[in-house]
Design an enzyme around this catalytic site. Structure first.
Site, short mmCIF file in Angstrom:
data_model
loop_
_atom_site.label_atom_id
_atom_site.label_comp_id
_atom_site.label_asym_id
_atom_site.label_seq_id
_atom_site.Cartn_x
_atom_site.Cartn_y
_atom_site.Cartn_z
CB THR A 173 -10.46 4.83 -0.90
OG1 THR A 173 -10.12 5.07 0.18
CG2 THR A 173 -9.36 3.46 -1.64
CE LYS B 22 -2.78 11.31 3.49
NZ LYS B 22 -3.43 9.33 2.77
CG HIS C 74 -2.59 -1.13 1.36
ND1 HIS C 74 -3.28 -1.02 0.65
CD2 HIS C 74 -1.78 -2.08 2.24
CE1 HIS C 74 -4.17 -2.21 1.10
NE2 HIS C 74 -3.22 -2.92 1.31
CE LYS D 119 -6.61 13.44 0.65
NZ LYS D 119 -6.69 12.09 -0.49
NE ARG D 120 -4.59 9.89 10.34
CZ ARG D 120 -3.77 8.83 11.32
NH1 ARG D 120 -5.22 7.70 11.36
NH2 ARG D 120 -3.35 9.11 12.10
CE LYS E 110 -14.42 5.45 0.78
NZ LYS E 110 -13.73 5.54 1.65
C1 F55 Z 1 -1.24 2.10 8.75
C2 F55 Z 1 0.67 1.45 9.95
C3 F55 Z 1 1.18 1.71 8.77
CL1 F55 Z 1 2.90 0.88 10.25
C4 F55 Z 1 2.03 2.23 7.96
C5 F55 Z 1 0.91 2.45 6.71
C6 F55 Z 1 -0.35 2.50 7.71
C7 F55 Z 1 -2.01 2.48 6.48
O1 F55 Z 1 -2.87 3.53 7.50
N1 F55 Z 1 -1.82 3.56 5.74
C8 F55 Z 1 -2.50 3.80 4.97
O2 F55 Z 1 -3.84 3.85 4.83
N2 F55 Z 1 -1.94 3.57 3.53
C9 F55 Z 1 -3.29 3.49 1.90
O3 F55 Z 1 -3.67 2.94 1.80
C10 F55 Z 1 -5.05 3.32 1.04
C11 F55 Z 1 -5.32 1.87 -0.06
O4 F55 Z 1 -4.99 0.70 -0.26
C12 F55 Z 1 -4.95 3.69 -0.41
O5 F55 Z 1 -5.02 4.16 -1.08
C13 F55 Z 1 -3.41 4.48 0.05
O6 F55 Z 1 -2.61 5.17 -1.04
C14 F55 Z 1 -2.57 4.68 0.88
O7 F55 Z 1 -1.80 5.48 1.48
#
Ligand code: F55
Length: 818
Positions: free
Chosen positions: A655, A553, A359, A547-548, A659
């Site tokens: 994502t 971002k 991801h 978003k986060r 939406k």
């Molecule tokens: C959470 C904990 C760790 Cl240690 C690393 C990453 C995350 C996390 O929350 N990652 C995350 O949300 N990644 C996102 O995944 C989405 C689904 O595939 C993507 O759309 C997005 O681009 C990506 O940042």
């Protein structure tokens, strides 16, 4: 399908009965929370029957099952979604009306089960919805955190994290299943013992601490198909209850330790997204739920199947990022130490059962564990990883004789670290990225060496979202309108939504579509007034970034541009300017100081701008507190503009972008992640694209040549904006935003100046924003563009994504319930 229980009269009776039974009260005396619980129990009653039926059908038809292993499931509220998927929402709403109750108010009683951070966790939740809706046998496997994602409060413009005790009133949709409890072992050491039965040595794990993993099951209701799958999240309990007579036995210390271990493991979700914390407790969480889930899956398989060598015919494990990757070695351990297979047989089974989804390419998110920590916590599992690594290094040497660079770059164990992504790729039978661009970057850059050595494993699965939650539930006005025009098939076949294209030039349809948008904006404006005390004009452009909070971002780019617009309006009060409301929502990881500073900056800018009478309300800035799944549904429905402005190459997919699109908001974004595919679908004339390309960014990163100071020195307006960060415009404390200012202009340790290319993209962003304004002024043109976004969103359903996983990776069988 209207089930017996959802005949209105029976439903009403059942709710009253439940209020009486649970609280010894009459309906009139019950609180909204109590009524919420009572309604949930009535709904659960229906679900339970379907749940039993589904599990029976699975037993009879014996389909292959996917176990979706994830540290995070960001489910959002269940009541409304369950009613939607049972196709009972409207009946129940009416029944409650007749009781003098409001379903919306009752839905609002439910805490958001927020067992995830952001995109990755929400993706897992959308996937479970699609798996059930498409009649596939699936389990979600995760952790029942006592505290999920924190609640965010904004005090004086700063983020405050408040623990979210989501279980405090009891969660009505979960079921404790103590009969399926499993033991998980930590620490200790490994003994080699001679086994006279086999005439060879065996490895025995001794001196460990044990924890009991107790599963809680949550129903995952498919849409209108009677399928109910299971999200199984594990709670931890001490093995021996803490008893006083432990004193006498002398194992008081052990009893306390086991109690603490159990309590700590599931206490809290790590609130980092795209950042690896490297904490021992995190590794404990990972092994805890992985071991319990694998044990459960194998026990279930063995109930009806004799040959463990054929496990892969009935079972597959999908690893949601590297977080559950210890599954590779744990499965090897179970197959060898408990099922008695030799190495080669165990490896043959394991490598047909596990698959990995990547991801992110952000270096700081890649999981690497110190060997010291890993081997101390999981000695037997570590031993197995050493052997996997030893054999893999031999393979590298065979393929690339004398090339030590390859070993350095690809080994699982190197520099005293366990590299989880390498383990996942070496063992996985599939490695996938989450959008086309992302997968290409993996193949050509980040995982190039692995791609060269094993190209057949790599594939793309562009993410998707469930239209059932993000249109049918979140935007009921638009959902009804869509159904009136093209029928209800879009609910389970989103490709049908392209039928709306015939209406995009129809003036009546345009007006209806934009009127629905307006009503959704009024709903959001009311929420903002209630929660922020800020009045916003629903006729203004709602420009949204939710978003986060993360530097890549680029919420900072957005707010710097707001400052720029503010300067422009102040300098040229007579200038034509279409009223705009900039809406932000974002949680920052608790330990991420710069992200928190950006939140403070947004709120400080909001304070100044919203209270400056001289700009006559042309510009408003709103920071929505505690952004989460439940308010997200309302926000997407009300958005005019979707801000997707990550530095190209950094956002694997996104994502939220999908939406917004589905809800008729054009994308203002970079050519990053799935934005690229959104533009492919809707056409670049129906999006606002700006900024460096991924290739350009990567080129700068590899070869240098970007100097933000050149821009600072030559662009007076940009310089003015930056100066306002530190000259008292937004805070009397001129040091408050100094770090943000410095981050854009100065290099800092290993960090380049403006590492996310904010100044590089500023002008093209501002120009794209100008185009948004021009386009919005053309009412019909905008309506057409908004409708086309909805009409072209068909590809981005998670139903399509799941079908691709099934066809290319999992090969599951469909199951139908009579
Ligand atoms: C959470 C904990 C760790 Cl240690 C690393 C990453 C995350 C996390 O929350 N990652 C995350 O949300 N990644 C996102 O995944 C989405 C689904 O595939 C993507 O759309 C997005 O681009 C990506 O940042």
């Amino acid at each position: 399908m209207i089930d017996k229980q959802f005949k209105k009269e029976a439903f009403k009776e059942s709710v009253k009965e439940n209020v009486k039974f649970l609280y010894r009260k009459k309906l009139e005396e019950a609180t909204q929370e109590q009524i919420f619980q009572a309604v949930c129990y009535t709904v659960k009653d229906v679900i339970i029957d379907n749940w039993l039926e589904t599990q029976n059908a699975y037993k009879e038809q014996d389909p292959k099952t996917v176990y979706y292993m994830s540290m995070e499931f960001l489910m959002g509220r269940a009541l409304g979604n369950n009613l939607i998927n049972l196709t009972a929402y409207k009946e129940v709403k009416e029944a409650l009306d007749e009781l003098g109750l409001d379903l919306n108010v009752i839905e609002d009683q439910e805490p958001d089960p927020a067992l995830g951070n952001g995109g990755l966790g929400r993706l897992a939740a959308c996937f479970l919805d699609s798996l059930a809706t498409l009649n596939y046998s699936a389990y979600g496997c995760g952790i029942r955190y006592r505290y999920g994602m924190f609640k965010q409060q904004i005090k004086d413009g700063y983020q405050i994290e408040v623990p979210d005790n989501w279980l405090k009133n009891g969660y009505p949709f979960e079921l404790r299943r103590p009969e399926y409890a499993k033991e998980v072992h930590f620490g200790g050491y490994v003994d080699v013992e001679y086994d006279p039965a086999t005439g060879s040595n065996k490895f025995v794990h001794k001196g460990y601490q044990a924890v009991k993993a107790v599963p809680f099951d949550m129903p995952i209701v498919g849409y209108n198909n009677k399928i109910v799958n299971t999200l199984r999240i594990w709670d931890a309990e001490p093995i021996v209850d803490f008893e006083l007579d432990s004193f006498d036995k002398g194992d008081y210390k052990k009893a306390v330790e086991q109690e603490n271990l159990a309590r700590n493991i599931v206490e809290v979700l790590y609130p980092n997204d795209n950042h690896m914390a490297g904490k021992e407790l995190r590794l404990k969480q990972q092994y805890f739920f992985v071991s319990a889930s694998l044990q459960a899956a194998i026990a279930k398989y063995k109930k009806n199947h004799k040959d463990i060598m054929k496990l892969h015919e009935k079972v597959t494990f999908q690893m949601n990022d590297t977080h559950p990757t210890v599954a590779v070695a744990e499965l090897m351990r179970i197959l060898m130490d408990e099922e008695g297979l030799g190495w080669d047989d165990a490896w043959s089974v394991t490598t047909k059962c596990v698959a990995y989804t990547n991801h992110t390419i952000m270096a700081e998110a890649l999981e690497k564990w110190p060997v010291e920590l890993f081997s101390r916590l999981l000695p037997r599992v570590y031993q197995i990883i050493e052997e996997i690594n030893r054999r893999f290094v031999l393979e590298i040497q065979e393929k690339y004789p004398g090339n030590y660079d390859k070993i350095k770059k690809m080994a699982i164990l190197y520099d005293g670290q366990v590299k989880m992504a390498h383990l996942a790729i070496v063992a996985g039978y599939s490695v996938n990225g989450v959008a086309k661009l992302h997968t290409e970057i993996l193949k050509k850059q980040e995982l190039k060496d692995f791609y060269e050595m094993m190209p057949e494993k790599f594939n793309n699965k562009t993410n998707g979202i469930t239209q059932r939650r993000f249109l049918l539930h979140g935007n009921q006005l638009l959902a009804d309108w869509v159904t009136d025009h093209i029928g209800p098939e879009w609910i389970t076949d989103l490709s049908q939504i392209s039928k709306l294209k015939v209406y995009v030039d129809d003036e009546k349809a345009q007006q209806e579509f934009m009127n629905i948008k307006y009503q959704n904006k009024v709903r959001l404006a009311k929420y903002i007034l209630e929660h922020n005390g800020v009045e916003v004009n629903p006729r203004s452009i709602f420009d949204v970034q939710v978003k986060r909070l993360h530097e890549y971002k680029r919420q900072l780019l957005n707010i710097l541009h707001v400052i720029y617009l503010y300067d422009q309006i102040k300098k040229h009060p007579e200038m034509d300017f279409y009223p705009r409301t900039f809406i932000f929502g974002a949680k920052a990881s608790a330990g991420y100081a710069r992200a928190k500073k950006i939140i403070k900056l947004i709120n400080s800018v909001a304070d100044v701008v919203n209270n400056d009478a001289s700009i006559e309300g042309k510009l408003k800035v709103v920071f929505i507190e505690n952004y989460r799944v439940s308010n997200a549904e309302m926000i997407f429905a009300a958005a005019d503009v979707s801000e997707q402005i990550s530095t190209a190459s950094k956002e694997a997919s996104g994502t939220g972008n999908m939406k917004f699109m589905l809800n008729g908001a054009p994308t203002l974004g970079t050519m990053d992640g799935a934005n690229v595919e959104i533009v492919d679908e809707v056409g670049k004339e129906n999006a606002f694209i700006f900024g460096l390309s991924a290739d350009e960014v990567i080129n700068y990163e590899n070869n240098g040549g970007y100097d933000p100071r050149v821009i600072y020195n030559t662009d007076d307006e940009i310089r003015q904006v930056l100066t306002e960060l530190v000259n008292g415009t937004f805070s009397s404390d001129t040091e408050l935003f100094r770090d943000l200012y410095n981050s854009l202009l100065n290099q800092n340790g290993g960090e380049r100046a403006d590492q996310y290319f904010i100044l590089a993209d500023f002008r093209s962003y501002a120009a794209a924003q100008k185009k948004v304004e021009e386009a919005y002024k053309d009412e019909k043109g905008w309506a057409r563009m908004a409708m086309l976004n909805t009409a072209c969103a068909g590809k981005f359903t998670s139903d399509r994504t799941i079908q691709e996983y099934v066809d290319d990776i999992w090969h599951l069988d469909k199951v139908y319930i009579k």
